[in-house]
Design a protein around this motif. Structure first.
Motif, PDB file in Angstrom:
ATOM      1  N   ASP A  27       0.750  -1.534  -0.332  1.00  0.00           N
ATOM      2  CA  ASP A  27       0.178  -0.052   0.096  1.00  0.00           C
ATOM      3  C   ASP A  27       0.856   1.597  -0.391  1.00  0.00           C
ATOM      4  O   ASP A  27       0.525   2.656  -0.118  1.00  0.00           O
ATOM      5  N   GLU A  28       2.085   1.340   0.710  1.00  0.00           N
ATOM      6  CA  GLU A  28       2.684   2.587   0.457  1.00  0.00           C
ATOM      7  C   GLU A  28       3.860   2.534  -0.669  1.00  0.00           C
ATOM      8  O   GLU A  28       4.499   3.269  -1.006  1.00  0.00           O
ATOM      9  N   TYR A  29       4.025   1.623  -1.520  1.00  0.00           N
ATOM     10  CA  TYR A  29       4.320   1.794  -2.809  1.00  0.00           C
ATOM     11  C   TYR A  29       4.427   3.002  -3.391  1.00  0.00           C
ATOM     12  O   TYR A  29       5.519   3.496  -3.737  1.00  0.00           O
ATOM     13  N   ASP A  30       3.586   3.425  -3.836  1.00  0.00           N
ATOM     14  CA  ASP A  30       2.883   4.813  -4.716  1.00  0.00           C
ATOM     15  C   ASP A  30       4.045   5.980  -4.001  1.00  0.00           C
ATOM     16  O   ASP A  30       3.884   7.215  -5.103  1.00  0.00           O
TER      17      ASP A  30
ATOM     18  N   ARG B  75       4.200   7.516  10.039  1.00  0.00           N
ATOM     19  CA  ARG B  75       4.593   7.190   8.462  1.00  0.00           C
ATOM     20  C   ARG B  75       4.162   7.920   6.921  1.00  0.00           C
ATOM     21  O   ARG B  75       5.037   8.528   6.471  1.00  0.00           O
ATOM     22  N   VAL B  76       3.297   8.271   6.924  1.00  0.00           N
ATOM     23  CA  VAL B  76       2.148   9.657   5.973  1.00  0.00           C
ATOM     24  C   VAL B  76       2.536  10.736   5.946  1.00  0.00           C
ATOM     25  O   VAL B  76       3.025  11.298   5.377  1.00  0.00           O
ATOM     26  N   ALA B  77       2.869  11.307   7.964  1.00  0.00           N
ATOM     27  CA  ALA B  77       3.387  12.750   7.838  1.00  0.00           C
ATOM     28  C   ALA B  77       4.323  12.116   7.271  1.00  0.00           C
ATOM     29  O   ALA B  77       4.848  13.720   6.922  1.00  0.00           O
TER      30      ALA B  77
ATOM     31  N   ALA C  30      -1.423   7.369  -1.254  1.00  0.00           N
ATOM     32  CA  ALA C  30      -1.570   7.104   0.011  1.00  0.00           C
ATOM     33  C   ALA C  30      -2.550   5.547   0.398  1.00  0.00           C
ATOM     34  O   ALA C  30      -3.970   7.089   0.506  1.00  0.00           O
ATOM     35  N   LYS C  31      -2.504   4.903   0.252  1.00  0.00           N
ATOM     36  CA  LYS C  31      -2.931   4.114   0.294  1.00  0.00           C
ATOM     37  C   LYS C  31      -3.408   3.081   2.392  1.00  0.00           C
ATOM     38  O   LYS C  31      -1.865   3.130   2.641  1.00  0.00           O
ATOM     39  N   LYS C  32      -4.331   3.177   2.853  1.00  0.00           N
ATOM     40  CA  LYS C  32      -4.094   2.235   4.075  1.00  0.00           C
ATOM     41  C   LYS C  32      -5.861   1.326   4.111  1.00  0.00           C
ATOM     42  O   LYS C  32      -6.912   1.722   4.303  1.00  0.00           O
ATOM     43  N   GLY C  33      -5.501  -0.040   3.320  1.00  0.00           N
ATOM     44  CA  GLY C  33      -6.723  -0.678   3.440  1.00  0.00           C
ATOM     45  C   GLY C  33      -7.644   0.493   1.887  1.00  0.00           C
ATOM     46  O   GLY C  33      -7.040   0.075   0.857  1.00  0.00           O
TER      47      GLY C  33
END
Length: 313
Positions: A15-18, A164-166, A300-303
């Motif tokens: 999910d974090e690749y992009d 992590r996203v922040a 940015a994905k989370k599920g």
């Protein structure tokens, strides 16, 4: 082939690749489809939530024997050192080296160095790896998971950006913080502020919701950081900034209407030449309407929950 100055290895989930790709492009000007990146830009690997380690290349060779010969020239007498192998996982098309073989090779290459080995408290750590049958050796830095420590904060809510996203968003916004002034005018409880301040970024926070100002300040102070957080709407900002980071309000306490979103973007255009927008809505038309161009983007994905991260200039 031209030897790279630095080699970085990465660990990222599907999910974090992009998001990782966009962070790479922000740091280096290009990305890598694999979990290893070779470049000439020096980045502290602890800045990125995805970087595992960095090698500053001193020697490279087409064979193990040739590399050993070069390392034999290294004289660090009077100091202590250790050597680590970076092939602990598959790197692009190169299979990992199993534990026993890694230890053996580490010992062999360590014996070539004129210095005092110290496995526990070395003054210098050297690393080596093999990629596509090419060997590299140099100064090694392992990433510290700073973002992970920031998960333990006094105040949080479930819809806020994860640490992590922040952290990745802060890096995308400000890959090189030298001399830049940054603002987060919709800062919420300060997740982006904490990550940015911990990396030495000159950033201030602001939010229209008075209930989040003190929690944001407490989160910042909890980690021994110092940063200003003000109460007020983005329309009240009088100064100008090099970069603005805007996580569009969307939760039940601060949901923004399309008109509100458009006004936030207009104000952002007024106070900053470059803006990173995080949004759950598709707002490309609004961004174009206020005079920005989207120069890069990712998801940015989370599920099943998806945020868009837009680089607007």
């Amino acid at each position: 082939m031209t030897s790279p100055e630095f080699i970085y290895t990465y660990v990222r989930h599907g999910d974090e690749y992009d998001l990782c790709q966009l962070e790479m492009r922000s740091f280096f000007g290009f990305d890598s489809k694999s979990n290893v990146l070779l470049g000439d830009v020096e980045i502290n690997p602890s800045r990125s939530p995805f970087m595992k380690e960095r090698l500053e290349v001193l020697y490279d060779a087409n064979s193990w024997e040739s590399l050993v010969q070069q390392v034999g020239q290294l004289d660090v007498s009077g100091t202590t050192f250790k050597v680590v192998c970076m092939n602990t996982m598959d790197l692009d098309g190169t299979k990992k080296i199993e534990h026993a073989n890694r230890r053996k090779i580490e010992r062999e290459i360590g014996l070539q160095i004129n210095g005092e080995p110290d496995l526990f408290h070395p003054e210098t750590v050297y690393g080596f790896l093999v990629l596509d049958e090419h060997w590299y050796f140099g100064k090694y830095v392992e990433s510290e998971s700073v973002w992970y420590r920031h998960q333990n904060k006094p105040h949080s809510y479930s819809t806020a950006l994860s640490t992590r996203v922040a952290r990745a968003v802060a890096n995308i916004a400000v890959p090189n913080p030298d001399g830049l002034k940054v603002i987060d005018p919709c800062c919420g409880i300060g997740n982006v502020l904490v990550e940015a301040l911990s990396m030495g970024i000159d950033i201030i926070g602001r939010d229209i919701n008075p209930l989040v100002i003190e929690p944001a300040k407490e989160n910042i102070a909890y980690f021994g950081l110092s940063g200003d957080v003000e109460h007020g709407a983005i329309a009240e900002v009088s100064g100008t900034y090099d970069v603005a980071i805007i996580d569009m309000p969307y939760n039940i306490f601060s949901e923004a209407t399309p008109e509100d979103q458009l006004d936030i973007l207009r104000q952002a255009r007024r106070i900053a030449d470059r803006v990173i927008v995080v949004t759950i809505d598709t707002i490309d038309h609004m961004i174009e309407e206020v005079g920005f161009t989207i120069s890069d983007r990712c998801e940015a994905k989370k599920g099943l929950f998806v945020r868009q991260v837009l680089v607007c200039e």
